[in-house]
Design a protein around this motif. Structure first.
Motif, PDB file in Angstrom:
ATOM      1  N   THR A   1       0.837  -1.212   0.000  1.00  0.00           N
ATOM      2  CA  THR A   1       0.000   0.000   0.000  1.00  0.00           C
ATOM      3  C   THR A   1       0.864   1.251   0.000  1.00  0.00           C
ATOM      4  OG1 THR A   1      -1.764  -1.168   1.183  1.00  0.00           O
ATOM      5  CG2 THR A   1      -1.832   1.238   1.210  1.00  0.00           C
ATOM      6  N   GLU A   2       1.948   1.226   0.775  1.00  0.00           N
ATOM      7  CA  GLU A   2       2.842   2.390   0.827  1.00  0.00           C
ATOM      8  C   GLU A   2       3.678   2.513  -0.451  1.00  0.00           C
ATOM      9  OE1 GLU A   2       3.021   4.757   3.073  1.00  0.00           O
ATOM     10  OE2 GLU A   2       1.355   3.854   4.184  1.00  0.00           O
ATOM     11  N   LEU A   3       4.221   1.379  -0.931  1.00  0.00           N
ATOM     12  CA  LEU A   3       5.093   1.429  -2.110  1.00  0.00           C
ATOM     13  C   LEU A   3       4.334   1.770  -3.389  1.00  0.00           C
ATOM     14  CD1 LEU A   3       7.425  -1.672  -1.491  1.00  0.00           C
ATOM     15  CD2 LEU A   3       8.002   0.755  -1.226  1.00  0.00           C
ATOM     16  N   LEU A   4       3.078   1.327  -3.475  1.00  0.00           N
ATOM     17  CA  LEU A   4       2.304   1.544  -4.699  1.00  0.00           C
ATOM     18  C   LEU A   4       1.336   2.714  -4.594  1.00  0.00           C
ATOM     19  CD1 LEU A   4       1.479  -2.211  -5.470  1.00  0.00           C
ATOM     20  CD2 LEU A   4       3.204  -0.774  -6.589  1.00  0.00           C
ATOM     21  N   SER A   5       1.577   3.589  -3.617  1.00  0.00           N
ATOM     22  CA  SER A   5       0.651   4.725  -3.427  1.00  0.00           C
ATOM     23  C   SER A   5       0.612   5.658  -4.633  1.00  0.00           C
ATOM     24  CB  SER A   5       1.056   5.514  -2.173  1.00  0.00           C
ATOM     25  OG  SER A   5       2.397   5.984  -2.302  1.00  0.00           O
ATOM     26  N   ASP A   6       1.694   5.738  -5.388  1.00  0.00           N
ATOM     27  CA  ASP A   6       1.747   6.611  -6.571  1.00  0.00           C
ATOM     28  C   ASP A   6       1.686   5.815  -7.865  1.00  0.00           C
ATOM     29  OD1 ASP A   6       2.046   8.800  -4.883  1.00  0.00           O
ATOM     30  OD2 ASP A   6       4.239   8.611  -4.854  1.00  0.00           O
ATOM     31  N   SER A   7       1.368   4.535  -7.797  1.00  0.00           N
ATOM     32  CA  SER A   7       1.338   3.700  -8.990  1.00  0.00           C
ATOM     33  C   SER A   7      -0.096   3.364  -9.387  1.00  0.00           C
ATOM     34  CB  SER A   7       2.121   2.405  -8.737  1.00  0.00           C
ATOM     35  OG  SER A   7       1.985   1.519  -9.819  1.00  0.00           O
ATOM     36  N   GLU A   8      -0.307   3.155 -10.668  1.00  0.00           N
ATOM     37  CA  GLU A   8      -1.632   2.773 -11.148  1.00  0.00           C
ATOM     38  C   GLU A   8      -1.998   1.349 -10.710  1.00  0.00           C
ATOM     39  OE1 GLU A   8      -1.694   3.214 -15.334  1.00  0.00           O
ATOM     40  OE2 GLU A   8      -1.504   5.417 -15.306  1.00  0.00           O
ATOM     41  N   LEU A   9      -1.008   0.596 -10.317  1.00  0.00           N
ATOM     42  CA  LEU A   9      -1.244  -0.788  -9.904  1.00  0.00           C
ATOM     43  C   LEU A   9      -2.076  -0.892  -8.630  1.00  0.00           C
ATOM     44  CD1 LEU A   9      -0.521  -3.719 -10.687  1.00  0.00           C
ATOM     45  CD2 LEU A   9       1.481  -3.535  -9.217  1.00  0.00           C
ATOM     46  N   ARG A  10      -2.067   0.193  -7.840  1.00  0.00           N
ATOM     47  CA  ARG A  10      -2.785   0.147  -6.562  1.00  0.00           C
ATOM     48  C   ARG A  10      -4.297   0.201  -6.748  1.00  0.00           C
ATOM     49  NH1 ARG A  10      -5.111   4.766  -5.025  1.00  0.00           N
ATOM     50  NH2 ARG A  10      -4.526   6.701  -6.088  1.00  0.00           N
ATOM     51  N   VAL A  11      -4.773   0.723  -7.870  1.00  0.00           N
ATOM     52  CA  VAL A  11      -6.205   0.927  -8.083  1.00  0.00           C
ATOM     53  C   VAL A  11      -6.933  -0.419  -8.091  1.00  0.00           C
ATOM     54  CG1 VAL A  11      -7.977   1.850  -9.624  1.00  0.00           C
ATOM     55  CG2 VAL A  11      -5.766   3.020  -9.408  1.00  0.00           C
ATOM     56  N   GLY A  12      -7.864  -0.559  -7.166  1.00  0.00           N
ATOM     57  CA  GLY A  12      -8.659  -1.786  -7.070  1.00  0.00           C
ATOM     58  C   GLY A  12      -8.007  -2.883  -6.270  1.00  0.00           C
ATOM     59  N   TRP A  13      -6.711  -2.763  -5.993  1.00  0.00           N
ATOM     60  CA  TRP A  13      -6.009  -3.808  -5.254  1.00  0.00           C
ATOM     61  C   TRP A  13      -5.396  -3.310  -3.947  1.00  0.00           C
ATOM     62  CZ3 TRP A  13      -2.817  -6.106  -9.947  1.00  0.00           C
ATOM     63  CH2 TRP A  13      -3.703  -6.834 -10.780  1.00  0.00           C
ATOM     64  N   PHE A  14      -4.745  -2.137  -4.015  1.00  0.00           N
ATOM     65  CA  PHE A  14      -3.994  -1.638  -2.858  1.00  0.00           C
ATOM     66  C   PHE A  14      -4.382  -0.199  -2.519  1.00  0.00           C
ATOM     67  CE2 PHE A  14      -1.269  -4.760  -5.046  1.00  0.00           C
ATOM     68  CZ  PHE A  14      -1.111  -5.693  -4.037  1.00  0.00           C
ATOM     69  N   ASP A  15      -5.657   0.123  -2.587  1.00  0.00           N
ATOM     70  CA  ASP A  15      -6.109   1.475  -2.236  1.00  0.00           C
ATOM     71  C   ASP A  15      -5.978   1.715  -0.738  1.00  0.00           C
ATOM     72  OD1 ASP A  15      -6.754   2.250  -4.823  1.00  0.00           O
ATOM     73  OD2 ASP A  15      -8.693   1.253  -4.724  1.00  0.00           O
ATOM     74  N   ASN A  16      -6.176   0.669   0.042  1.00  0.00           N
ATOM     75  CA  ASN A  16      -6.040   0.768   1.497  1.00  0.00           C
ATOM     76  C   ASN A  16      -5.619  -0.596   2.033  1.00  0.00           C
ATOM     77  OD1 ASN A  16      -8.611  -0.776   1.875  1.00  0.00           O
ATOM     78  ND2 ASN A  16      -9.504   1.117   1.017  1.00  0.00           N
ATOM     79  N   VAL A  17      -5.282  -0.648   3.302  1.00  0.00           N
ATOM     80  CA  VAL A  17      -4.752  -1.876   3.905  1.00  0.00           C
ATOM     81  C   VAL A  17      -5.770  -3.017   3.915  1.00  0.00           C
ATOM     82  CG1 VAL A  17      -3.798  -2.916   6.013  1.00  0.00           C
ATOM     83  CG2 VAL A  17      -3.003  -0.666   5.253  1.00  0.00           C
ATOM     84  N   PRO A  18      -7.023  -2.783   4.335  1.00  0.00           N
ATOM     85  CA  PRO A  18      -7.994  -3.894   4.304  1.00  0.00           C
ATOM     86  C   PRO A  18      -8.183  -4.478   2.907  1.00  0.00           C
ATOM     87  CG  PRO A  18      -8.813  -2.128   5.680  1.00  0.00           C
ATOM     88  CD  PRO A  18      -7.600  -1.601   4.994  1.00  0.00           C
ATOM     89  N   GLN A  19      -8.257  -3.591   1.895  1.00  0.00           N
ATOM     90  CA  GLN A  19      -8.409  -4.077   0.516  1.00  0.00           C
ATOM     91  C   GLN A  19      -7.183  -4.882   0.089  1.00  0.00           C
ATOM     92  OE1 GLN A  19      -8.054  -1.317  -2.872  1.00  0.00           O
ATOM     93  NE2 GLN A  19     -10.135  -1.960  -3.463  1.00  0.00           N
TER      94      GLN A  19
END
Length: 219
Positions: A17-35
């Motif tokens: 979540t922290e490493l991908l905060s600025d990456s498009e990869l986080r969308v839908g997968w790593f938006d927040n810790v529970p997700q």
């Protein structure tokens, strides 16, 4: 092991979540810790998806290596858990088979002695026949070979024959099995031991329950 798996999922969820905060990869997968935890847990239980691995590779070698590290550790954790379950099952099955083998071989051998000592042929063991059994060195040695605590068995058998003059051979065999050294104690064993200790205390005159027992037994 399940707690260890959840802790590992939680740590990697925060990391991604922290490493991908600025990456498009986080969308839908790593938006927040529970997700992120939900996504990683599904990847662990359902198996890693090749498409997901390729997307991590496109995002960068660092993310790719970290994801593979997570998959490796999580798979190893689950494998260890399954191995532990299988080992436990094998141990239980082995114990059951050993018990069955003992019951088939040892009981047949001991029961043969009992039938030979059953002088009246009524398929019951009397106190006299039990005392005759103790005079047979061969049967004593056989009991010891099969792990029977002979001294404890004899003491408790004396106690049983004070309550009754004779008992069926099958019941006597169950009594023999109770005194295997490798056998785990049951509630019935504790109740029988309590009765045995109470009887010994009454013999020594160290308990005052006699009057109360007579009152209960009186009509």
């Amino acid at each position: 092991i399940l707690c260890l798996l959840l802790i590992m999922v939680y740590i990697f969820s925060i990391l991604f979540t922290e490493l991908l905060s600025d990456s498009e990869l986080r969308v839908g997968w790593f938006d927040n810790v529970p997700q992120a935890m939900n996504f990683l847990l599904l990847q662990t239980l359902a198996g890693a998806d090749v498409a997901v691995i390729n997307k991590f590779l496109e995002a960068g070698w660092t993310y790719y290596v970290l994801y593979l590290l997570f998959i490796f550790i999580s798979s190893l954790t689950i494998m260890n858990m399954l191995i532990g379950v299988l080992c436990e099952v094998v141990c239980v099955v082995t114990q059951v088979e050993e018990e069955n083998t003992f019951m088939e071989v040892a009981m047949t051998h001991i029961e043969d002695f009992l039938h030979r000592l059953d002088s009246d042929g009524n398929h019951r063991v009397s106190k006299i026949e039990f005392l005759a059994l103790l005079d047979q060195p061969e049967i004593i040695e056989t009991l010891q070979d099969y792990g029977i605590d002979v001294m404890a068995f004899c003491e408790f058998a004396y106690f049983c024959f004070e309550e009754t003059n004779e008992m069926p051979i099958s019941e006597f065999m169950d009594l023999v099995v109770q005194f295997r050294g490798s056998r785990q104690a049951t509630v019935k064993d504790l109740v029988d031991m309590r009765k045995f200790v109470t009887m010994q205390l009454r013999r020594a005159g160290l308990t005052g329950d006699t009057g109360r027992d007579k009152a209960w037994q009186s009509p």
